[in-house]
Design a protein around this motif. Structure first.
Motif, short mmCIF file in Angstrom:
data_model
loop_
_atom_site.label_atom_id
_atom_site.label_comp_id
_atom_site.label_asym_id
_atom_site.label_seq_id
_atom_site.Cartn_x
_atom_site.Cartn_y
_atom_site.Cartn_z
N PRO A 1 74.15 78.78 65.11
CA PRO A 1 73.18 77.99 65.87
C PRO A 1 73.79 76.94 66.80
CG PRO A 1 72.43 78.24 63.63
CD PRO A 1 73.82 78.80 63.68
N THR B 1 72.81 74.86 71.13
CA THR B 1 72.06 75.18 69.91
C THR B 1 71.17 76.38 70.18
OG1 THR B 1 70.03 73.92 70.33
CG2 THR B 1 71.94 72.66 69.54
N ALA B 2 70.46 76.83 69.17
CA ALA B 2 69.55 77.97 69.33
C ALA B 2 68.40 77.63 70.28
CB ALA B 2 69.00 78.39 67.97
N THR B 3 68.16 76.34 70.49
CA THR B 3 66.97 75.93 71.25
C THR B 3 67.27 75.13 72.51
OG1 THR B 3 66.86 74.15 69.60
CG2 THR B 3 65.31 75.96 69.34
N GLN C 1 62.70 71.54 57.65
CA GLN C 1 62.31 72.82 58.27
C GLN C 1 60.87 72.73 58.77
OE1 GLN C 1 65.38 76.12 56.42
NE2 GLN C 1 63.30 76.13 55.60
N ASP D 1 65.58 70.43 65.97
CA ASP D 1 66.61 71.38 66.40
C ASP D 1 67.85 71.28 65.51
OD1 ASP D 1 65.33 72.37 69.04
OD2 ASP D 1 65.19 70.18 69.14
N ARG E 1 66.01 78.59 58.18
CA ARG E 1 65.59 78.68 59.59
C ARG E 1 66.79 78.95 60.50
NH1 ARG E 1 60.77 74.93 61.95
NH2 ARG E 1 61.42 76.06 63.81
N ASP F 1 66.77 79.29 63.63
CA ASP F 1 66.65 78.59 64.92
C ASP F 1 66.92 77.10 64.79
OD1 ASP F 1 64.38 78.10 63.42
OD2 ASP F 1 63.07 77.93 65.17
N GLN F 2 67.34 76.65 63.59
CA GLN F 2 67.57 75.22 63.34
C GLN F 2 68.99 75.04 62.81
OE1 GLN F 2 65.84 73.35 59.77
NE2 GLN F 2 64.91 71.82 61.13
#
Length: 365
Positions: free
Chosen positions: A3, A22-24, A133, A138, A176, A178-179
């Motif tokens: 991530p 990061t993933a986001t 979560q 992020d 998660r 994405d985190q």
């Protein structure tokens, strides 16, 4: 893919300017992250964060899980969306509250009383992960135990062992993708325990590494060797985050050792109490000498407050107890600190970081 992917864009000695993906979303370092304890930086809105140039804003897990509750924030689509903030968010684990609220701590977790209604709350490393979560930041931090300084070697050792065990449990509980999940290094001001904690935390394996338990009572001269001992064992392809540190001298010294990101409540706390951070040091804006000064808080500061408002006006607001003064000083102090980080990034790229460090320490050291 991890991530968080960290790339060093430039370095000057141990100081590094980087980009973390990061993933986001991504952010550049060195980075100062303002603190929005209850889902807002006091007196500011998400529109202000954007204009100031913040990249990541912190939220406080302990406060948000008690009010309004992590489940409610999850229903809104996470903390960023709840606050109307399009940048990145990071939630702390609640570990610092564990330190400051003096709860009952055992090997399994923590028991404390709610500051809101006095009810008893039980909090484990797994709870910290689950709540964060739901908050949907992020980046989330593992639950750690932060010993006060000075503490005996036994107390620091116990906190190190607990933090390491809790970190392993947090990694198991985290689902998660994405985190990002950051581990935390403890060890007080002992260089050997800092090195050991860093090695053991890296063995568990995290997306980034927080360095906690500093700036809690020790001097800067005690902090820096302990910090260096931890950094030596942290991987170069992961972000390094010195938690709760924001005074300019410590910022420039820590960047010089290889730290990437920081958070602190100092900027806004000082602002609310009438203190301005400037390139010539800090001063009390309420002082009588500012009454007739038609000049900005800092002539070198690019922020909107310095572009528009005089010291005389801000002093007047403080004199009459107008809350706008706290807002303007908070905006200035955060923007000034972000600009200092940007100057560090430019100096690292130009190979002039040593000169910048010297200049900052001459004023702030």
């Amino acid at each position: 893919m991890h991530p968080v992917e960290f790339t060093t864009d430039a370095s000057d000695g141990a100081a590094r300017a980087g980009t973390a993906v990061t993933a986001t979303g991504s952010y550049t370092t060195p980075l100062f992250m303002p603190v929005g304890t209850r889902g807002a930086i006091k007196y500011l809105s998400a529109a202000d964060y954007e204009r100031i140039g913040a990249q990541i804003v912190l939220g406080n897990t302990y406060h948000l899980m008690l009010r309004p509750g992590s489940e409610l924030i999850e229903r809104f689509g996470g903390l960023g969306r709840f606050a109307g903030w399009g940048g990145l968010t990071l939630t702390d684990s609640g570990g610092f509250q564990v330190f400051s609220l003096d709860p009952k701590v055992d090997d399994d977790g923590v028991t404390f009383k709610s500051t809101y209604d006095g009810s008893t709350v039980r909090f484990t490393p797994e709870d910290a992960v689950r709540v964060q979560q739901e908050l949907g930041a992020d980046i989330q931090m593992v639950l750690d135990q932060c010993p006060p300084l000075p503490s005996s070697a036994d107390v620091v050792r116990q906190a190190l062992e607990r933090t390491t065990a809790w970190a392993a449990r947090a990694k198991q509980a985290h689902t998660r993708v994405d985190q990002a999940l950051f581990g935390i290094v403890q060890g007080g001001i002992s260089e050997t325990m800092r090195a050991e904690s860093a090695q053991r935390t890296v063995e568990i394996g995290f997306d980034g590494y927080g360095i906690g338990g500093l700036s809690v009572g020790e001097t800067r001269d005690e902090m820096l060797p302990a910090l260096a001992a931890a950094i030596e064992h942290l991987p170069p392809d992961r972000p390094r985050y010195l938690m709760g540190v924001g005074d300019p001298a410590s910022l420039v010294e820590a960047v010089g050792l290889g730290v990437d990101q920081f958070d602190c409540v100092m900027q806004t706390r000082l602002g609310r109490h009438g203190t301005a951070l400037t390139s010539t040091g800090r001063f009390q804006a309420k002082a009588a000498r500012h009454a007739e000064l038609d000049e900005p808080l800092d002539a070198n500061c690019p922020c909107e407050v310095c572009a528009r408002h005089s010291r005389g006006y801000i002093r007047h607001l403080l004199q009459v107890g107008e809350p706008t003064a706290s807002r303007l000083l908070s905006i200035h102090n955060i923007a000034w600190t972000i600009d200092l980080m940007n100057q560090m990034r430019s100096a690292i790229a130009a190979g002039t970081f040593h000169e910048l460090r010297r200049g900052v320490l001459d004023v702030w050291g």
